[in-house]
Write a protein that holds these residues in place. Structure first.
Motif, PDB file in Angstrom:
ATOM      1  N   UNK A 239       0.644  -1.149  -0.008  1.00 34.81           N
ATOM      2  CA  UNK A 239       0.014   0.030   0.053  1.00 34.81           C
ATOM      3  C   UNK A 239       0.899   1.297  -0.142  1.00 34.81           C
ATOM      4  N   UNK A 240       1.921   1.264  -0.537  1.00 32.34           N
ATOM      5  CA  UNK A 240       2.724   2.366  -0.644  1.00 32.34           C
ATOM      6  C   UNK A 240       1.989   3.690  -1.584  1.00 32.34           C
ATOM      7  N   UNK A 241       1.801   3.063  -2.716  1.00 34.70           N
ATOM      8  CA  UNK A 241       1.093   4.253  -3.537  1.00 34.70           C
ATOM      9  C   UNK A 241      -0.386   4.614  -3.237  1.00 34.70           C
ATOM     10  N   UNK A 242      -0.481   5.704  -3.432  1.00 36.61           N
ATOM     11  CA  UNK A 242      -1.672   6.246  -2.720  1.00 36.61           C
ATOM     12  C   UNK A 242      -2.358   7.075  -4.147  1.00 36.61           C
ATOM     13  N   UNK A 243      -1.699   8.145  -4.492  1.00 38.99           N
ATOM     14  CA  UNK A 243      -2.317   8.855  -5.744  1.00 38.99           C
ATOM     15  C   UNK A 243      -1.941   8.011  -6.871  1.00 38.99           C
ATOM     16  N   UNK A 244      -2.699   8.448  -8.038  1.00 40.40           N
ATOM     17  CA  UNK A 244      -2.643   7.935  -9.330  1.00 40.40           C
ATOM     18  C   UNK A 244      -1.553   8.565  -9.828  1.00 40.40           C
ATOM     19  N   UNK A 245      -0.466   8.170 -10.263  1.00 45.64           N
ATOM     20  CA  UNK A 245       0.632   9.051 -10.988  1.00 45.64           C
ATOM     21  C   UNK A 245       0.767   8.630 -12.188  1.00 45.64           C
ATOM     22  N   UNK A 260       0.174   4.844 -12.834  1.00 44.07           N
ATOM     23  CA  UNK A 260       0.346   3.798 -11.577  1.00 44.07           C
ATOM     24  C   UNK A 260      -0.580   4.160 -10.455  1.00 44.07           C
ATOM     25  N   UNK A 261      -1.496   3.185  -9.961  1.00 44.44           N
ATOM     26  CA  UNK A 261      -2.645   3.189  -9.402  1.00 44.44           C
ATOM     27  C   UNK A 261      -2.190   2.663  -7.868  1.00 44.44           C
ATOM     28  N   UNK A 262      -3.208   2.920  -6.881  1.00 45.48           N
ATOM     29  CA  UNK A 262      -3.344   2.421  -5.596  1.00 45.48           C
ATOM     30  C   UNK A 262      -3.725   0.890  -5.711  1.00 45.48           C
ATOM     31  N   UNK A 267     -13.511  -4.631  -0.818  1.00 42.68           N
ATOM     32  CA  UNK A 267     -14.239  -3.468  -0.611  1.00 42.68           C
ATOM     33  C   UNK A 267     -14.455  -3.582   0.951  1.00 42.68           C
ATOM     34  N   UNK A 268     -14.846  -4.766   1.521  1.00 41.66           N
ATOM     35  CA  UNK A 268     -15.036  -4.842   2.938  1.00 41.66           C
ATOM     36  C   UNK A 268     -14.083  -4.520   3.666  1.00 41.66           C
ATOM     37  N   UNK A 269     -12.648  -4.603   3.158  1.00 38.00           N
ATOM     38  CA  UNK A 269     -11.592  -4.457   4.106  1.00 38.00           C
ATOM     39  C   UNK A 269     -11.095  -2.951   4.061  1.00 38.00           C
ATOM     40  N   UNK A 270     -11.890  -2.063   3.088  1.00 33.70           N
ATOM     41  CA  UNK A 270     -11.498  -0.655   3.142  1.00 33.70           C
ATOM     42  C   UNK A 270     -12.140  -0.089   3.972  1.00 33.70           C
ATOM     43  N   UNK A 271     -11.753   0.482   4.952  1.00 31.11           N
ATOM     44  CA  UNK A 271     -12.471   1.175   6.085  1.00 31.11           C
ATOM     45  C   UNK A 271     -11.817   2.584   6.114  1.00 31.11           C
ATOM     46  N   UNK A 272     -10.594   2.850   6.190  1.00 28.33           N
ATOM     47  CA  UNK A 272     -10.164   4.123   6.344  1.00 28.33           C
ATOM     48  C   UNK A 272     -10.367   5.209   5.169  1.00 28.33           C
ATOM     49  N   UNK A 273     -10.630   6.370   5.712  1.00 30.48           N
ATOM     50  CA  UNK A 273     -11.193   7.393   4.602  1.00 30.48           C
ATOM     51  C   UNK A 273     -10.062   7.521   3.516  1.00 30.48           C
ATOM     52  N   UNK A 277     -10.428   6.984  -0.603  1.00 29.46           N
ATOM     53  CA  UNK A 277      -9.923   8.018  -1.730  1.00 29.46           C
ATOM     54  C   UNK A 277      -8.968   7.554  -2.529  1.00 29.46           C
ATOM     55  N   UNK A 278      -8.124   6.590  -2.279  1.00 29.26           N
ATOM     56  CA  UNK A 278      -7.054   6.137  -3.078  1.00 29.26           C
ATOM     57  C   UNK A 278      -7.531   5.107  -3.948  1.00 29.26           C
ATOM     58  N   UNK A 279      -8.803   4.359  -3.475  1.00 27.48           N
ATOM     59  CA  UNK A 279      -9.317   3.388  -4.419  1.00 27.48           C
ATOM     60  C   UNK A 279     -10.049   4.221  -5.553  1.00 27.48           C
ATOM     61  N   UNK A 280     -10.793   5.324  -5.176  1.00 23.78           N
ATOM     62  CA  UNK A 280     -11.455   6.041  -5.802  1.00 23.78           C
ATOM     63  C   UNK A 280     -10.778   6.689  -7.175  1.00 23.78           C
TER      64      UNK A 280
END
Length: 477
Positions: A239-245, A260-262, A267-273, A277-280
């Protein structure tokens, strides 16, 4: 662009907010959590009458070079070396910290022009932090509010003063207009949809490719290997990458823009805001790309999330290619490859014939074959078939396997044409379209793949009821 500007500062001083303000779009992720930005992100900036390239960077956190924070700072140092001017952002509301003093000393030694920016100057009690900024020895700070857009004219004047008017405003014929952004749709429905015959496939047109996969599948390492440099932040942490570069490079004389994408978890494991945002951001990159490379970890392939990602790409209508990464860790490659081929055909029937390539982002194995598969998939994704061929084919398909009779009445398929490419989509005029079962549509879809050589791309078939010329007319007595 005329010149390059890097935004630097400690974490959570508003660098990404200022970046978004200057590029005019919400490209960089912004959150109250310190250290959101990790990679350096370039963008095309506009400030009043100035046009330049802006680079968002990670915040300074003093740590060893082998740590994640140390590698993030190495990316920031690369941005400073690349830039012509540095915007040093401090938090006027919170005041100065020892990290600000350390960074100021470093920027003085770099010898590059520095513009000191006191952000959050609209806040109550920010005067003390603004005047403290004078002690950094970098000249008069420029008070702004990146969130509310205050002080932008003063910032423009400070940048012009630092870079010089000759560099800030070159002759008009020297400025190259190349302002293209990842968030702008590509018009993936295809041009000239109403024309029967499109031009032949253009071997020189630029390609936009999104690289997606689960966390720690090796996406950033793969792109770095393509570029031949450590452009993107990598490491053993997931999970190092956060922004899509986005990065741009050349392959056999062809321009490739790769995103490059996160990493995307269930979906059930994605809890933090922040992860949401990274997945979106990753999902937006898929929608605005032309082709998508789905990176599988060859040591644990075909996890449920991998299958979901392939299905997501197919539903979005993008052209997918599979890359089985970490091939250098496989002990018996030949037997393992045969097993992967069987599972690919069995588990991914919606993109039957999808191209899958074993690669190693660490060693560079198979990367040329991967790009060749990408180009071949793009060729299929752009393919158009003439109406005459389609109707002859439709007639032969009905002879071999007629549509089923529903409630004692057979569905008649009368006419077929291709309405668009990217992905290939077809319209069939028929009687009672609601009665045609899904199994017969799958039969037609598989026939199109086999007879017109369209493997591995999503195919759309739309049904339309044929018009009755006598409908609505009263019977004359």
């Amino acid at each position: 662009m005329t010149f390059t500007v890097a935004i630097v500062g400690r974490p959570n001083v508003g660098k990404s907010t200022l970046f978004n303000r200057l590029v005019g779009k919400k490209l960089a992720l912004v959150d109250d959590t310190p250290g959101v930005t990790r990679d350096r992100r370039p963008g095309a900036a506009k400030l009043i009458d100035l046009r330049f390239t802006i680079i968002d960077t990670a915040g300074l956190e003093e740590s060893g070079p082998e740590t994640l924070q140390g590698r993030m700072w190495a990316q920031t140092r690369a941005a400073i070396d690349e830039a012509d001017v540095t915007l040093f952002v401090v938090d006027a509301k919170a005041g100065l910290t020892p990290a600000d003093q350390t960074l100021a000393e470093m920027l003085r030694k770099s010898g590059k022009p520095v513009v000191l920016v006191a952000n959050k100057s609209e806040a109550r009690g920010s005067d003390g932090g603004f005047y403290d900024a004078f002690t950094l020895g970098l000249g008069e700070p420029c008070p702004i509010s990146a969130e509310h857009g205050q002080g932008m004219l003063d910032l423009r004047d400070a940048i012009v003063s630092a870079i010089g008017e000759d560099r800030a405003f070159p002759e008009a014929d020297e400025v190259a207009v190349t302002d293209v952004d990842v968030r702008e749709p590509l018009g993936a429905e295809g041009a000239a949809e109403d024309e029967e015959v499109e031009p032949e496939y253009d071997e020189t047109k630029p390609l936009r490719i999104a690289v997606i996969g689960r966390p720690n599948a090796g996406k950033s390492t793969l792109i770095n290997r393509f570029l031949g440099e450590d452009r993107l932040l990598t490491g053993p942490e997931a999970g190092i990458t956060r922004d899509s570069i986005s990065v741009e490079w050349q392959w056999r004389g062809r321009t490739i823009k790769m995103y490059d994408t996160a990493g995307m978890r269930k979906k059930a494991r994605v809890q933090e805001k922040l992860e949401k945002l990274s997945v979106a951001d990753s999902l937006r990159s898929i929608r605005f790309a032309e082709l998508v490379i789905i990176v599988f970890d060859a040591t644990i392939p075909f996890e449920k999330q991998d299958l979901h990602l392939v299905d997501l790409v197919a539903r979005e209508g993008r052209a997918p290619v599979l890359a089985f990464n970490k091939w250098d860790l496989i002990e018996d490659p030949q037997a393992f490859l045969a097993d992967l081929r069987e599972k690919t055909e069995r588990l991914l029937p919606q993109v039957r014939g999808i191209r899958a390539v074993p690669i190693s982002g660490q060693t560079g194995y198979g990367l040329d074959r991967l790009m060749q598969s990408v180009v071949e998939t793009d060729r299929v994704w752009n393919r158009r078939i003439s109406t005459a061929k389609l109707n002859r084919w439709l007639e032969s398909q009905q002879v071999q396997h007629p549509p089923p009779a529903v409630s004692g009445r057979r569905v008649k398929l009368k006419y077929m044409t291709q309405v668009k490419a990217r992905p290939p989509a077809f319209m069939i005029s028929c009687t009672r379209p609601e009665a045609l079962p899904e199994s017969y549509l799958r039969y037609l879809t598989n026939g199109l793949r086999n007879d017109f050589q369209m493997p591995g791309v999503p195919i759309r078939i739309h049904l339309r009821a044929s018009e009755n010329p006598f409908e609505g007319k009263k019977k004359k007595r």
